[in-house]
Structure formats: structure tokens, C-alpha cells
Scaffold this active site. Structure first.
Site, PDB file in Angstrom:
ATOM      1  N   SER A  60      28.870 -48.044 -17.169  1.00 18.90           N
ATOM      2  CA  SER A  60      28.677 -49.485 -16.988  1.00 18.90           C
ATOM      3  C   SER A  60      27.255 -49.898 -16.656  1.00 18.90           C
ATOM      4  O   SER A  60      26.969 -51.094 -16.574  1.00 18.90           O
ATOM      5  CB  SER A  60      29.624 -50.011 -15.894  1.00 18.90           C
ATOM      6  OG  SER A  60      30.926 -50.143 -16.400  1.00 18.90           O
TER       7      SER A  60
ATOM      8  N   LYS B 135      25.655 -52.497 -18.716  1.00 22.36           N
ATOM      9  CA  LYS B 135      25.724 -53.929 -18.437  1.00 22.36           C
ATOM     10  C   LYS B 135      24.394 -54.506 -17.952  1.00 22.36           C
ATOM     11  O   LYS B 135      24.219 -55.723 -17.929  1.00 22.36           O
ATOM     12  CB  LYS B 135      26.829 -54.227 -17.428  1.00 22.36           C
ATOM     13  CG  LYS B 135      28.241 -53.896 -17.928  1.00 22.36           C
ATOM     14  CD  LYS B 135      29.295 -54.262 -16.900  1.00 22.36           C
ATOM     15  CE  LYS B 135      30.706 -54.007 -17.398  1.00 22.36           C
ATOM     16  NZ  LYS B 135      31.135 -52.605 -17.265  1.00 22.36           N
TER      17      LYS B 135
ATOM     18  N   SER C  42      32.123 -55.059 -12.074  1.00 18.91           N
ATOM     19  CA  SER C  42      31.825 -54.291 -13.291  1.00 18.91           C
ATOM     20  C   SER C  42      32.887 -54.532 -14.359  1.00 18.91           C
ATOM     21  O   SER C  42      33.333 -53.607 -15.045  1.00 18.91           O
ATOM     22  CB  SER C  42      31.719 -52.796 -12.973  1.00 18.91           C
ATOM     23  OG  SER C  42      31.079 -52.109 -14.030  1.00 18.91           O
TER      24      SER C  42
ATOM     25  N   LYS D 167      23.388 -51.733 -10.246  1.00 12.90           N
ATOM     26  CA  LYS D 167      24.593 -51.534 -11.056  1.00 12.90           C
ATOM     27  C   LYS D 167      25.055 -50.083 -10.991  1.00 12.90           C
ATOM     28  O   LYS D 167      24.239 -49.164 -11.046  1.00 12.90           O
ATOM     29  CB  LYS D 167      24.321 -51.918 -12.514  1.00 12.90           C
ATOM     30  CG  LYS D 167      25.572 -52.035 -13.362  1.00 12.90           C
ATOM     31  CD  LYS D 167      26.383 -53.244 -12.973  1.00 12.90           C
ATOM     32  CE  LYS D 167      27.814 -53.164 -13.502  1.00 12.90           C
ATOM     33  NZ  LYS D 167      28.652 -52.184 -12.766  1.00 12.90           N
TER      34      LYS D 167
END
Length: 382
Positions: free
Chosen positions: A61, A64, A121, A224
Site C-alpha cells: 500500500s 498509495k 489504507s 504510509k
């Protein structure tokens, strides 16, 4: 009682992430359990530590980060607004993994979709944003790859916008640092990355941040996390202490706890060893300088502020300044014209230059300019 104490100890060791204190110049690759890691200072882009920085890996993720970068660039260029309505498609609603269980046709604002993408997320929210901007996820992914190329991310190929495992969806720790550096130029991202817990759907859906460093690391600001079977446990972590900001990237950890420990370790190393130094102008940089052929005999100088310089702690004692300023300059002069400079040197290497500029206008002396002054004086004296 012993069982109670043991239970508390296990809980604390699982939740709170700690790193061994890092002394100056002590961080070795073997100190990081993850197979790949990078520490970068975002203002300069300088890499302060690396371990297999260009090893091609999945990043889950953390993908992202690029999705959010394109979203914030669209917002800044007025192609998208925070209160705009995003409608979830069947494709967006079909995402697995981390999500907020969007249903086909369900609507949320851009602000809410960003919050879900950053804090929880949410794969479905990321796809909904991508489709809203470009029509299809495929077109959005094409823009992701184009932006990656522009940023010099030579190790990266995106296949989707949320980071779910897919053949050929690959990057490197260095490339993750590059796109993280670009994303944090959009300061509003920190309004989301600093959220620990929030709600959507009028309080019916709880969001809890996947970045546990928010509760354990001094100065953490984001950014993140990501976990999949192919990628392992990953994080790109941003932190600021004083005027020094850092990006720590860890890819492929064996567990979530190890990724947080490694991220804290590389960040600790950076804060222990580096600082941002703002040079001060030496005496004589701000002065009156002679003007040749001007309607005024002198002009005052000004020193432009120097961008803070990344140095190792203690090196500020070895920085020297050299003033480059001529005895005179020729007219005409406009305010802001460069008339000299201050050079800053460390270990015989030039590390910064501050321009010295004119702090006013000086008209060139001509027959008509002199005549105009004389005529004006005659009129005044009457």
C-alpha cells in the site's frame, strides 16, 4: 498477579515500538533487519543511509503515496476539490484487503476518500479516487507511471493504484523515498497522516491509522504503511525535529513490529548525526557600495537569505565565509540586481552561495538626467 504482569508486558512490547539508541556514525546495514531501506533528507534529496536501495521489490500500500500525490496535484491545480462528490463503481467496491466496504453507487467527498486512503489504507477508496480523476483505474495508473518517470523513479512500474499484489507491480526503497519527498511538498497531506483515529458515515465506520509510530515516535508526521504476501511489511515514515525533516523507507520486513523498529532506527540515526545549518552573513556584506556613473554616489546592499544547509552535527564549526564584493559598480542599477556574493566553504568544498544584491535603484547619469535635476532645483529655489 504474575500472569497479569506478564500480559501487560506482552501488550506493551507489541504496541510500543522502540529502537536501540543510535550513536553518531554507528548505523550499519546489519542493524536493519529488513532487506531494503533508505534514509533521505527531503530538502536536498540527499541519501543519508541505504541498504539495497535499488533492489526491485513489491511495496504493497505504499503505492498509495503516488495515488495521493496525483490527487493532491489535481487539487492544487483546481481540477479537483475537497468537497467534490466521488461515487464508488462496482470495480472500486470489489477491492479486497484493507478497505472501508464501499458499496457500488455509494458516495463520499474527496476529503473523506483521502482520509480513508491515508488512515485506513482503504484499497476501495484509492480506486474510487483514481476513477473519479481519470475515468478508469487503468488510465490513472498510466499517469502514475508517467509521474514516476518524471520524478526519476527508474526502478518502478505500477500496475494498480492501491498496491494489491500483481505481477510486475514493483519499485525500490529509493524510488519510494523520491515519491514520498514529492508528496510531502503538499503540506495538507499531514492533516491526514497525523490522524490516529477518526470516523466516516456519521460515526458508523471507525478508522484507525495503520502507522503505529504515531503513538511511539517523537516527531513522527506520517506517512504510509503497506503489507502484502509479496511485499512483506513496509513503511515510508516521515518525521521532523526542529528544522530537520527526514524520510525513512523500509521494505520487506518480516513483521509489522520489525518494520516500525527499523524505521525508528534509521530515523534516530539521522536525527543523531545531522542538522540543518543556516549561514549568517559576515560583517561587511550589508554596506554602501560606490556607484560609477550614477545619479547617486552609492547604493546600499542586501544579503539574500541562504537556504539551510544539511551538515553533520559539529561541522558548523568548520564552515568559513568568503565575501565577494567589488569596490564599485556601474550604473544603472535596479533593486535586486546581484552585485556580489558570500561563499560558504566546508573542508575546501563550496557548500552554499548567498547573493548580495542592490537595495535600491540608481539611475545612470546622462545629459538629460543631469539637466532634469538642475531644472528641478531651479524651479524649487524660486
Amino acid at each position: 498477579m504474575k500472569l497479569w504482569k506478564r500480559t501487560i508486558a506482552i501488550f506493551l512490547s507489541t504496541f510500543f515500538i522502540t529502537a536501540m539508541p543510535i550513536s553518531a556514525n554507528a548505523l550499519e546495514e546489519t542493524s536493519i533487519t529488513a532487506p531494503s531501506a533508505v534514509l533521505m533528507e527531503p530538502e536536498t534529496g540527499k541519501v543519508l543511509f541505504e541498504k539495497n536501495a535499488h533492489e526491485i521489490r513489491a511495496c504493497a500500500s505504499i503505492t498509495k503515496v503516488m495515488t495521493l500525490l496525483l490527487v493532491f496535484e489535481a487539487i492544487d491545480s483546481n481540477k479537483l476539490s475537497m468537497d467534490e462528490t466521488v461515487t464508488a463503481s462496482a470495480h472500486a467496491a470489489s477491492m479486497g484487503g484493507s478497505d472501508i466496504w464501499l458499496e457500488e453507487g455509494e458516495t463520499m467527498t474527496v476529503d473523506e476518500m483521502i482520509k480513508a486512503t491515508v488512515v485506513a489504507s482503504a484499497n476501495d477508496a484509492a480506486v474510487a479516487l483514481a476513477e473519479h480523476l481519470c475515468g478508469t483505474e487503468e488510465e490513472f495508473v498510466a499517469k502514475m507511471n508517467q509521474r514516476a518517470k518524471e520524478l526519476g523513479m527508474k526502478d518502478t512500474t505500477f500496475k494498480n493504484c492501491n498496491g494489491l499484489d500483481e505481477e510486475g507491480h514493483l519499485t525500490s526503497a529509493y524510488d519510494v523515498a523520491l515519491m514520498s519527498r514529492e508528496l510531502i511538498k503538499h503540506k495538507d497531506i499531514f492533516k491526514y497522516t497525523g490522524i490516529w483515529m477518526d470516523y466516516l458515515r456519521d460515526g458508523k465506520t471507525q478508522l484507525v491509522n495503520t502507522n503505529k509510530l504515531l503513538k511511539s515516535y517523537n516527531g513522527i508526521t506520517g506517512l504510509k504503511t503497506g503489507t502484502t504476501g509479496d511485499a512483506g511489511s513496509c513503511i515510508t515514515a516521515t518525521a521532523t525535529r526542529g528544522n530537520l525533516s527526514l524520510i525513512g523507507v523500509v521494505l520487506g520486513s518480516a513483521s509489522g513490529k520489525e518494520r516500525f523498529t527499523d524505521a525508528a532506527t534509521v530515523l534516530d540515526y539521522g536525527f543523531a548525526n545531522y542538522s540543518m545549518y543556516t549561514p549568517k552573513a559576515p560583517d561587511g556584506a550589508v554596506t554602501d557600495i560606490q556607484v560609477v556613473g550614477g545619479m547617486q554616489g552609492t547604493v546600499k546592499t542586501a544579503v539574500n537569505e541562504t537556504t539551510p544547509i544539511l551538515i553533520k552535527k559539529g561541522e558548523e564549526k568548520g564552515i568559513t565565509e568568503k565575501l565577494n564584493l567589488p569596490e564599485s559598480i556601474d550604473a544603472p542599477i535596479k533593486k535586486g540586481d546581484k552585485v556580489g556574493s558570500v561563499e560558504y566553504t566546508l573542508d575546501k568544498k563550496k557548500i552554499a552561495v548567498s547573493p548580495i544584491t542592490a537595495d535600491g535603484d540608481v539611475e545612470q547619469m546622462t545629459f538629460w538626467s543631469v539637466f532634469s535635476v538642475i531644472f528641478s532645483n531651479l524651479l524649487t529655489s524660486r
